[in-house]
Structure formats: structure tokens, C-alpha cells
Motif scaffolding. Structure first.
Motif, PDB file in Angstrom:
ATOM      1  N   UNK A  59      -4.035  10.581  17.363  1.00  0.00           N
ATOM      2  CA  UNK A  59      -3.921  10.155  15.974  1.00  0.00           C
ATOM      3  C   UNK A  59      -3.618  11.347  15.067  1.00  0.00           C
ATOM      4  N   UNK A  60      -4.359  12.419  15.236  1.00  0.00           N
ATOM      5  CA  UNK A  60      -4.153  13.615  14.408  1.00  0.00           C
ATOM      6  C   UNK A  60      -2.750  14.196  14.599  1.00  0.00           C
ATOM      7  N   UNK A  61      -2.217  14.063  15.795  1.00  0.00           N
ATOM      8  CA  UNK A  61      -0.901  14.610  16.119  1.00  0.00           C
ATOM      9  C   UNK A  61       0.243  13.734  15.600  1.00  0.00           C
ATOM     10  N   UNK A  62       0.089  12.411  15.701  1.00  0.00           N
ATOM     11  CA  UNK A  62       1.192  11.496  15.404  1.00  0.00           C
ATOM     12  C   UNK A  62       1.203  10.910  14.001  1.00  0.00           C
ATOM     13  N   UNK A  63       0.109  10.993  13.294  1.00  0.00           N
ATOM     14  CA  UNK A  63       0.060  10.290  11.999  1.00  0.00           C
ATOM     15  C   UNK A  63       1.016  10.908  10.987  1.00  0.00           C
ATOM     16  N   UNK A  64       1.530  10.024  10.152  1.00  0.00           N
ATOM     17  CA  UNK A  64       2.466  10.394   9.102  1.00  0.00           C
ATOM     18  C   UNK A  64       2.273   9.413   7.961  1.00  0.00           C
ATOM     19  N   UNK A  65       3.015   9.597   6.889  1.00  0.00           N
ATOM     20  CA  UNK A  65       2.906   8.687   5.745  1.00  0.00           C
ATOM     21  C   UNK A  65       3.177   7.261   6.204  1.00  0.00           C
ATOM     22  N   UNK A 105       0.840  -1.203   0.000  1.00  0.00           N
ATOM     23  CA  UNK A 105       0.000   0.000   0.000  1.00  0.00           C
ATOM     24  C   UNK A 105       0.870   1.246   0.000  1.00  0.00           C
ATOM     25  N   UNK A 106       0.527   2.161  -0.879  1.00  0.00           N
ATOM     26  CA  UNK A 106       1.211   3.437  -0.957  1.00  0.00           C
ATOM     27  C   UNK A 106       0.584   4.447  -0.003  1.00  0.00           C
ATOM     28  N   UNK A 107      -0.702   4.270   0.234  1.00  0.00           N
ATOM     29  CA  UNK A 107      -1.463   5.223   1.044  1.00  0.00           C
ATOM     30  C   UNK A 107      -2.518   4.465   1.844  1.00  0.00           C
ATOM     31  N   UNK A 108      -2.601   4.753   3.140  1.00  0.00           N
ATOM     32  CA  UNK A 108      -3.635   4.183   4.000  1.00  0.00           C
ATOM     33  C   UNK A 108      -4.775   5.186   4.068  1.00  0.00           C
ATOM     34  N   UNK A 109      -6.000   4.719   3.796  1.00  0.00           N
ATOM     35  CA  UNK A 109      -7.146   5.623   3.785  1.00  0.00           C
ATOM     36  C   UNK A 109      -8.025   5.481   5.028  1.00  0.00           C
ATOM     37  N   UNK A 110      -8.063   4.279   5.622  1.00  0.00           N
ATOM     38  CA  UNK A 110      -8.902   4.043   6.792  1.00  0.00           C
ATOM     39  C   UNK A 110      -8.228   3.066   7.738  1.00  0.00           C
ATOM     40  N   UNK A 111      -8.318   3.379   9.018  1.00  0.00           N
ATOM     41  CA  UNK A 111      -7.871   2.467  10.071  1.00  0.00           C
ATOM     42  C   UNK A 111      -9.055   2.273  11.004  1.00  0.00           C
ATOM     43  N   UNK A 112      -9.460   1.028  11.205  1.00  0.00           N
ATOM     44  CA  UNK A 112     -10.614   0.733  12.083  1.00  0.00           C
ATOM     45  C   UNK A 112     -10.110  -0.037  13.292  1.00  0.00           C
ATOM     46  N   UNK A 113     -10.385   0.486  14.472  1.00  0.00           N
ATOM     47  CA  UNK A 113      -9.992  -0.141  15.724  1.00  0.00           C
ATOM     48  C   UNK A 113     -11.199  -0.721  16.436  1.00  0.00           C
ATOM     49  N   UNK A 114     -10.979  -1.789  17.178  1.00  0.00           N
ATOM     50  CA  UNK A 114     -11.966  -2.313  18.108  1.00  0.00           C
ATOM     51  C   UNK A 114     -11.411  -2.066  19.503  1.00  0.00           C
ATOM     52  N   UNK A 115     -12.221  -1.418  20.345  1.00  0.00           N
ATOM     53  CA  UNK A 115     -11.761  -0.986  21.666  1.00  0.00           C
ATOM     54  C   UNK A 115     -12.734  -1.482  22.721  1.00  0.00           C
ATOM     55  N   UNK A 116     -12.210  -2.223  23.680  1.00  0.00           N
ATOM     56  CA  UNK A 116     -13.031  -2.683  24.796  1.00  0.00           C
ATOM     57  C   UNK A 116     -13.345  -1.545  25.746  1.00  0.00           C
ATOM     58  N   UNK A 117     -14.570  -1.536  26.246  1.00  0.00           N
ATOM     59  CA  UNK A 117     -14.985  -0.446  27.137  1.00  0.00           C
ATOM     60  C   UNK A 117     -14.212  -0.433  28.458  1.00  0.00           C
ATOM     61  N   UNK A 118     -13.608  -1.544  28.815  1.00  0.00           N
ATOM     62  CA  UNK A 118     -12.829  -1.600  30.053  1.00  0.00           C
ATOM     63  C   UNK A 118     -11.397  -1.099  29.861  1.00  0.00           C
TER      64      UNK A 118
END
Length: 83
Positions: free
Chosen positions: A48-54, A23-36
Motif C-alpha cells: 500500500x505504501x509503495x503503490x498508493x497515489x492520488x 471525493x477529492x481525497x481519500x483519508x481511510x480505506x478499511x479492508x476485511x480480510x479472511x484469515x484463510x
């Protein structure tokens, strides 16, 4: 704020997986997060907005909150590198 360390690790795995899958470009990342896991979605998005990069610099972060202690990457979508 453990969201920063969680997102850092997610981005490391996303970069490795995207490279393996060509993949040259990632368009979506989907996480599953437990409520605990006590993850604050707003803090997660901020980290995410702060750390993301190519290759995920323009990716959209999605998540689903479920019962339990889970935290994992559900899927990654992207575009293959053109030859």
C-alpha cells in the motif's frame, strides 16, 4: 507476494469509487480480510505504501481479520471536492 496484486486492485476500486462519489481525497480505506487468505499484514501495508497515489496518496489503511476467505473493501472515507 500476492499482497501487491491485492492492493493494486483495491486502489483501482478506490479510485473509481472516489471519483463516482465526488471525493477529492481519500483519508481511510478499511479492508476485511479472511484469515484463510494467507495475507501478511506487514506485506499488505508495504505494498500500500509503495503503490498508493492520488486520491489515496495520504490515506490510512486499516484492516480487520475475520474467519474465512473474505477479502473486500469494507469502507472508504474521504473529503468531497470543493467547488
Amino acid at each position: 507476494m500476492h499482497e501487491v496484486s491485492l492492493i493494486y486492485e483495491v486502489l483501482v476500486h478506490v479510485e473509481q469509487a472516489s471519483r463516482q462519489e465526488g471525493m477529492d481525497k481519500v483519508t481511510t480505506i478499511k479492508l476485511t480480510i479472511g484469515n484463510q487468505m494467507m495475507v501478511m499484514p506487514e506485506a499488505l501495508q508495504f505494498a500500500f505504501d509503495t503503490l498508493r497515489k492520488e486520491p489515496a496518496a495520504e490515506a490510512e489503511l486499516k484492516w480487520e481479520i475475520v474467519e474465512g476467505n473474505d477479502f473486500y473493501i469494507d469502507y472508504i472515507e474521504g473529503e468531497e471536492a470543493s467547488d
